[in-house]
Motif scaffolding. Structure first.
Motif, PDB file in Angstrom:
ATOM      1  N   SER A  57       0.783  -1.268   0.019  1.00  0.00           N
ATOM      2  CA  SER A  57       0.085   0.038  -0.020  1.00  0.00           C
ATOM      3  C   SER A  57       0.786   1.346  -0.104  1.00  0.00           C
ATOM      4  CB  SER A  57      -0.861  -0.056   1.190  1.00  0.00           C
ATOM      5  OG  SER A  57      -1.782   1.084   1.242  1.00  0.00           O
ATOM      6  N   ASN A  58       0.415   2.286  -0.675  1.00  0.00           N
ATOM      7  CA  ASN A  58       0.788   3.525  -0.465  1.00  0.00           C
ATOM      8  C   ASN A  58       0.097   4.579   0.271  1.00  0.00           C
ATOM      9  OD1 ASN A  58      -1.040   3.974  -2.482  1.00  0.00           O
ATOM     10  ND2 ASN A  58       0.494   5.021  -4.036  1.00  0.00           N
ATOM     11  N   GLU A  59      -0.883   3.950   0.921  1.00  0.00           N
ATOM     12  CA  GLU A  59      -1.991   4.924   1.573  1.00  0.00           C
ATOM     13  C   GLU A  59      -1.549   4.875   2.978  1.00  0.00           C
ATOM     14  OE1 GLU A  59      -5.772   3.579   0.863  1.00  0.00           O
ATOM     15  OE2 GLU A  59      -5.729   3.463  -1.324  1.00  0.00           O
ATOM     16  N   LEU A  60      -1.105   5.992   3.661  1.00  0.00           N
ATOM     17  CA  LEU A  60      -0.572   6.265   4.961  1.00  0.00           C
ATOM     18  C   LEU A  60      -1.544   5.639   6.305  1.00  0.00           C
ATOM     19  CD1 LEU A  60       1.373   9.340   4.371  1.00  0.00           C
ATOM     20  CD2 LEU A  60       2.305   6.945   4.704  1.00  0.00           C
ATOM     21  N   GLY A  61      -2.954   5.911   6.080  1.00  0.00           N
ATOM     22  CA  GLY A  61      -3.955   5.364   6.979  1.00  0.00           C
ATOM     23  C   GLY A  61      -3.755   4.022   7.180  1.00  0.00           C
ATOM     24  N   LEU A  67       3.207   7.287  10.124  1.00  0.00           N
ATOM     25  CA  LEU A  67       2.301   6.349  10.678  1.00  0.00           C
ATOM     26  C   LEU A  67       1.734   7.095  12.180  1.00  0.00           C
ATOM     27  CD1 LEU A  67       4.657   3.071  10.529  1.00  0.00           C
ATOM     28  CD2 LEU A  67       2.531   3.847   9.349  1.00  0.00           C
ATOM     29  N   THR A  68       2.498   8.022  12.741  1.00  0.00           N
ATOM     30  CA  THR A  68       1.897   8.099  14.140  1.00  0.00           C
ATOM     31  C   THR A  68       1.266   9.395  14.055  1.00  0.00           C
ATOM     32  OG1 THR A  68       3.967   9.341  14.765  1.00  0.00           O
ATOM     33  CG2 THR A  68       3.804   7.084  15.400  1.00  0.00           C
ATOM     34  N   ASN A  69       1.439  10.374  13.048  1.00  0.00           N
ATOM     35  CA  ASN A  69       0.776  11.591  13.109  1.00  0.00           C
ATOM     36  C   ASN A  69      -0.567  11.593  12.371  1.00  0.00           C
ATOM     37  OD1 ASN A  69      -0.146  14.348  12.588  1.00  0.00           O
ATOM     38  ND2 ASN A  69       1.815  14.726  12.574  1.00  0.00           N
ATOM     39  N   LYS A  70      -1.765  11.789  12.999  1.00  0.00           N
ATOM     40  CA  LYS A  70      -3.022  11.457  12.570  1.00  0.00           C
ATOM     41  C   LYS A  70      -3.407  12.400  11.243  1.00  0.00           C
ATOM     42  CE  LYS A  70      -5.568   9.412  16.163  1.00  0.00           C
ATOM     43  NZ  LYS A  70      -6.413   9.257  17.041  1.00  0.00           N
ATOM     44  N   LYS A  71      -2.887  13.643  10.974  1.00  0.00           N
ATOM     45  CA  LYS A  71      -3.053  14.391   9.895  1.00  0.00           C
ATOM     46  C   LYS A  71      -2.524  13.769   8.683  1.00  0.00           C
ATOM     47  CE  LYS A  71       1.118  17.598  10.337  1.00  0.00           C
ATOM     48  NZ  LYS A  71       1.587  18.748  10.309  1.00  0.00           N
ATOM     49  N   LYS A 129       5.584  -2.427  13.518  1.00  0.00           N
ATOM     50  CA  LYS A 129       5.395  -0.976  13.865  1.00  0.00           C
ATOM     51  C   LYS A 129       5.879  -0.414  15.200  1.00  0.00           C
ATOM     52  CE  LYS A 129       1.834   2.520  14.195  1.00  0.00           C
ATOM     53  NZ  LYS A 129       0.350   2.896  13.847  1.00  0.00           N
ATOM     54  N   GLU A 130       5.513  -1.514  15.932  1.00  0.00           N
ATOM     55  CA  GLU A 130       6.267  -1.296  17.445  1.00  0.00           C
ATOM     56  C   GLU A 130       7.754  -1.031  17.285  1.00  0.00           C
ATOM     57  OE1 GLU A 130       6.748  -4.064  21.059  1.00  0.00           O
ATOM     58  OE2 GLU A 130       4.511  -3.210  21.026  1.00  0.00           O
ATOM     59  N   ASP A 131       8.507  -1.957  16.586  1.00  0.00           N
ATOM     60  CA  ASP A 131       9.857  -2.061  16.716  1.00  0.00           C
ATOM     61  C   ASP A 131      10.477  -0.713  15.649  1.00  0.00           C
ATOM     62  OD1 ASP A 131      10.149  -4.109  18.539  1.00  0.00           O
ATOM     63  OD2 ASP A 131      10.388  -5.464  16.920  1.00  0.00           O
ATOM     64  N   LEU A 132       9.745  -0.604  14.579  1.00  0.00           N
ATOM     65  CA  LEU A 132      10.117   0.474  13.853  1.00  0.00           C
ATOM     66  C   LEU A 132      10.120   1.770  14.623  1.00  0.00           C
ATOM     67  CD1 LEU A 132      10.695   1.373  10.792  1.00  0.00           C
ATOM     68  CD2 LEU A 132       8.400   1.921  10.513  1.00  0.00           C
ATOM     69  N   LEU A 133       9.281   1.970  15.470  1.00  0.00           N
ATOM     70  CA  LEU A 133       9.152   3.321  16.247  1.00  0.00           C
ATOM     71  C   LEU A 133      10.292   3.432  17.118  1.00  0.00           C
ATOM     72  CD1 LEU A 133       5.149   3.628  16.754  1.00  0.00           C
ATOM     73  CD2 LEU A 133       6.594   4.735  15.087  1.00  0.00           C
ATOM     74  N   LYS A 134      10.844   2.305  17.293  1.00  0.00           N
ATOM     75  CA  LYS A 134      12.057   2.302  18.510  1.00  0.00           C
ATOM     76  C   LYS A 134      13.207   2.640  17.908  1.00  0.00           C
ATOM     77  CE  LYS A 134       9.957  -1.149  21.526  1.00  0.00           C
ATOM     78  NZ  LYS A 134       9.817  -2.508  22.004  1.00  0.00           N
ATOM     79  N   VAL A 135      13.361   2.626  16.387  1.00  0.00           N
ATOM     80  CA  VAL A 135      14.415   2.735  15.574  1.00  0.00           C
ATOM     81  C   VAL A 135      15.169   4.334  16.120  1.00  0.00           C
ATOM     82  CG1 VAL A 135      15.500   2.998  13.410  1.00  0.00           C
ATOM     83  CG2 VAL A 135      14.011   1.302  13.858  1.00  0.00           C
TER      84      VAL A 135
END
Length: 132
Positions: free
Chosen positions: A46-50, A87-91, A125-131
């Motif tokens: 996917s290229n859709e961020l949501g 991934l984390t910013n809802k905007k 996602k969890e591990d990516l956010l720790k990078v």
């Protein structure tokens, strides 16, 4: 030994989001693929961020190398940082990556397959956010 199964674009209308409908659709698709078809993994792109954020919340692993090389104008670290923000910013939930095919992800039915893909460079996602 199975032909590919394609699920093409399922979406929930914006006014009905955050009610668990997308999760129910995804859970039903995973149950069908894993239990009825006895598939070990489900690949997606996917290229859709949501959608990517949603799949990560639901246990998908992302192809880290695709994220690192997605924009050739940035370093791998910059691409990771941008992806984490997306991934984390809802905007950014309604945004799409403008180029390329998208980010490859995989859902695994069992820990053995998950470990295999993690060893091949896929990341949660969890591990990516720790990078860092």
């Amino acid at each position: 030994d199975y032909p590919p199964v394609h699920i093409k674009r399922f979406t929930v209308l914006p006014k009905f989001r955050s009610l668990g409908i997308g999760k129910k659709l995804l859970d039903a698709a995973k149950q069908y693929a894993f239990e009825k078809l006895r598939l070990k993994v489900i690949f997606g792109e996917s290229n859709e961020l949501g959608a990517l954020s949603f799949y990560g919340r639901e246990g998908a692993l992302y192809a880290k190398d695709i994220i690192e090389t997605y924009s050739h104008r940035n370093t791998a670290k910059q691409n990771i940082e941008f992806f984490k923000e997306f991934l984390t910013n809802k905007k950014f939930r309604t945004y799409r990556f403008p180029e390329g095919k998208g980010i490859l992800f995989v859902f695994c039915n069992e820990k053995e397959q998950r470990t295999f893909f993690e060893n091949k460079g896929f990341i949660s996602k969890e591990d990516l956010l720790k990078v860092a």
